[in-house]
Scaffold this motif. Structure first.
Motif, mmCIF file in Angstrom:
data_model
loop_
_atom_site.group_PDB
_atom_site.id
_atom_site.type_symbol
_atom_site.label_atom_id
_atom_site.label_comp_id
_atom_site.label_asym_id
_atom_site.label_seq_id
_atom_site.Cartn_x
_atom_site.Cartn_y
_atom_site.Cartn_z
ATOM 1 N N UNK A 43 0.806 -1.214 0.000
ATOM 2 C CA UNK A 43 0.000 0.000 0.000
ATOM 3 C C UNK A 43 0.843 1.270 0.000
ATOM 4 N N UNK A 44 2.044 1.211 0.587
ATOM 5 C CA UNK A 44 2.864 2.411 0.772
ATOM 6 C C UNK A 44 3.769 2.631 -0.437
ATOM 7 N N UNK A 45 3.851 3.900 -0.862
ATOM 8 C CA UNK A 45 4.709 4.247 -2.002
ATOM 9 C C UNK A 45 5.104 5.714 -1.889
ATOM 10 N N UNK A 46 6.402 5.989 -1.701
ATOM 11 C CA UNK A 46 6.883 7.365 -1.555
ATOM 12 C C UNK A 46 6.562 8.218 -2.783
ATOM 13 N N UNK A 47 6.488 7.605 -3.941
ATOM 14 C CA UNK A 47 6.294 8.366 -5.181
ATOM 15 C C UNK A 47 4.823 8.630 -5.495
ATOM 16 N N UNK A 48 3.906 8.012 -4.744
ATOM 17 C CA UNK A 48 2.474 8.167 -5.015
ATOM 18 C C UNK A 48 1.909 9.347 -4.222
ATOM 19 N N UNK A 49 0.769 9.887 -4.656
ATOM 20 C CA UNK A 49 0.117 10.945 -3.877
ATOM 21 C C UNK A 49 -0.224 10.450 -2.476
ATOM 22 N N UNK A 50 0.111 11.247 -1.488
ATOM 23 C CA UNK A 50 -0.077 10.895 -0.074
ATOM 24 C C UNK A 50 0.596 9.565 0.272
ATOM 25 N N UNK A 51 1.639 9.211 -0.475
ATOM 26 C CA UNK A 51 2.448 8.019 -0.243
ATOM 27 C C UNK A 51 1.619 6.733 -0.282
ATOM 28 N N UNK A 52 0.522 6.733 -0.996
ATOM 29 C CA UNK A 52 -0.377 5.587 -0.940
ATOM 30 C C UNK A 52 -0.758 5.099 -2.330
ATOM 31 N N UNK A 53 -0.727 3.780 -2.504
ATOM 32 C CA UNK A 53 -1.183 3.173 -3.753
ATOM 33 C C UNK A 53 -2.678 2.892 -3.736
ATOM 34 N N UNK A 54 -3.302 2.957 -2.563
ATOM 35 C CA UNK A 54 -4.740 2.729 -2.472
ATOM 36 C C UNK A 54 -5.344 3.710 -1.474
ATOM 37 N N UNK A 55 -6.636 3.868 -1.532
ATOM 38 C CA UNK A 55 -7.316 4.839 -0.672
ATOM 39 C C UNK A 55 -8.735 4.359 -0.400
ATOM 40 N N UNK A 61 -11.327 9.236 -0.073
ATOM 41 C CA UNK A 61 -9.976 8.920 -0.548
ATOM 42 C C UNK A 61 -8.896 9.116 0.515
ATOM 43 N N UNK A 62 -9.148 8.611 1.726
ATOM 44 C CA UNK A 62 -8.104 8.618 2.744
ATOM 45 C C UNK A 62 -7.056 7.564 2.402
ATOM 46 N N UNK A 63 -5.769 7.873 2.549
ATOM 47 C CA UNK A 63 -4.741 6.844 2.315
ATOM 48 C C UNK A 63 -4.883 5.721 3.332
ATOM 49 N N UNK A 64 -4.723 4.481 2.881
ATOM 50 C CA UNK A 64 -4.952 3.339 3.757
ATOM 51 C C UNK A 64 -3.693 2.829 4.440
ATOM 52 N N UNK A 65 -2.518 3.303 4.009
ATOM 53 C CA UNK A 65 -1.302 2.742 4.590
ATOM 54 C C UNK A 65 -1.131 3.032 6.085
ATOM 55 N N UNK A 66 -1.600 4.177 6.628
ATOM 56 C CA UNK A 66 -1.455 4.340 8.081
ATOM 57 C C UNK A 66 -2.196 3.264 8.873
ATOM 58 N N UNK A 67 -3.411 2.935 8.430
ATOM 59 C CA UNK A 67 -4.166 1.890 9.122
ATOM 60 C C UNK A 67 -3.498 0.533 8.960
ATOM 61 N N UNK A 68 -2.949 0.277 7.777
ATOM 62 C CA UNK A 68 -2.295 -1.008 7.532
ATOM 63 C C UNK A 68 -0.980 -1.120 8.300
ATOM 64 N N UNK A 69 -0.340 -0.008 8.597
ATOM 65 C CA UNK A 69 0.912 -0.031 9.353
ATOM 66 C C UNK A 69 0.680 -0.403 10.816
#
Length: 216
Positions: free
Chosen positions: A129-141, A146-154
């Protein structure tokens, strides 16, 4: 059984590590409780907006998705430390001494192996889910706002990693108890007898703060 355990403390290294880890676990448990309270507030705001302004809170379901890992995972190590997870005590409760702590060591080791696999799997899920190059560092939302999902997944691998540290500490304590034949090992939950359990429940209801060294 939940709520029927004590943890003995002293000045040993394992006990000092136990207390430091417990402080971190308590913080995570507090965050979990605040997440529950926050969802209650969001529910009130959403329902009030729907009833009085015909406008529910935007992204209410999205925020619930973000808070679920906080509620589900962040307090599990705190509960493990105090022996609060539901378990079958019919067999273990009949054991005493080295037999008891050997059984506890084996079951704790099995849980640790499972949790290490969970850390690996949940971290891989976060990494996808996490990607530094993506908007809001997220590949999914999330679907709505459209909240980034990587914080919850972390949160899952972080919580599982802390639980793994707790299990390693308990394995150390159980192994020490087996080797030294300790009757009351340090830094692990001890099942309380009926009288002690009743006293603990009475203190909880009355709001009294236990003052013995064995309580924490």
């Amino acid at each position: 059984m939940a709520g029927t355990s004590l943890v003995v403390s002293d000045d040993s290294l394992v006990s000092r590590l136990d207390r430091r880890l417990y402080a971190l676990e308590s913080l995570f448990a507090l965050l979990s409780g605040l997440a529950v309270f926050s969802l209650m507030v969001l529910a009130v705001v959403s329902v009030s907006g729907r009833n009085f302004a015909n406008q529910p809170l935007p992204g209410y379901v999205d925020w619930i998705e973000q808070a679920m890992p906080l509620i589900a995972f962040m307090g599990i190590s705190y509960v493990q430390r105090d022996g609060g997870h539901i378990r079958m005590d019919m067999l273990v409760g009949a054991l005493r001494g080295r037999a008891l702590y050997t059984a506890e060591f084996i079951t704790t080791l099995a849980i640790l192996l499972l949790m290490l696999m969970m850390v690996w799997g949940s971290w891989a899920h976060f990494d996808r889910s996490f990607d530094f190059t993506a908007p809001m560092w997220s590949r999914d939302s999330s679907m709505d706002i459209a909240l980034p999902l990587w914080p919850a997944k972390l949160l899952a691998p972080v919580a599982f990693a802390i639980l793994s540290l707790r299990l390693i500490l308990q394995l150390w304590a159980y192994a020490h108890a087996v080797i030294t034949r300790a009757e009351r090992p340090i830094a692990v939950p001890l099942v309380a007898d009926a009288a002690t359990q009743a006293a603990m429940e009475a203190d909880t209801v009355s709001g009294a703060i236990p003052g013995t060294k064995e309580d924490r």
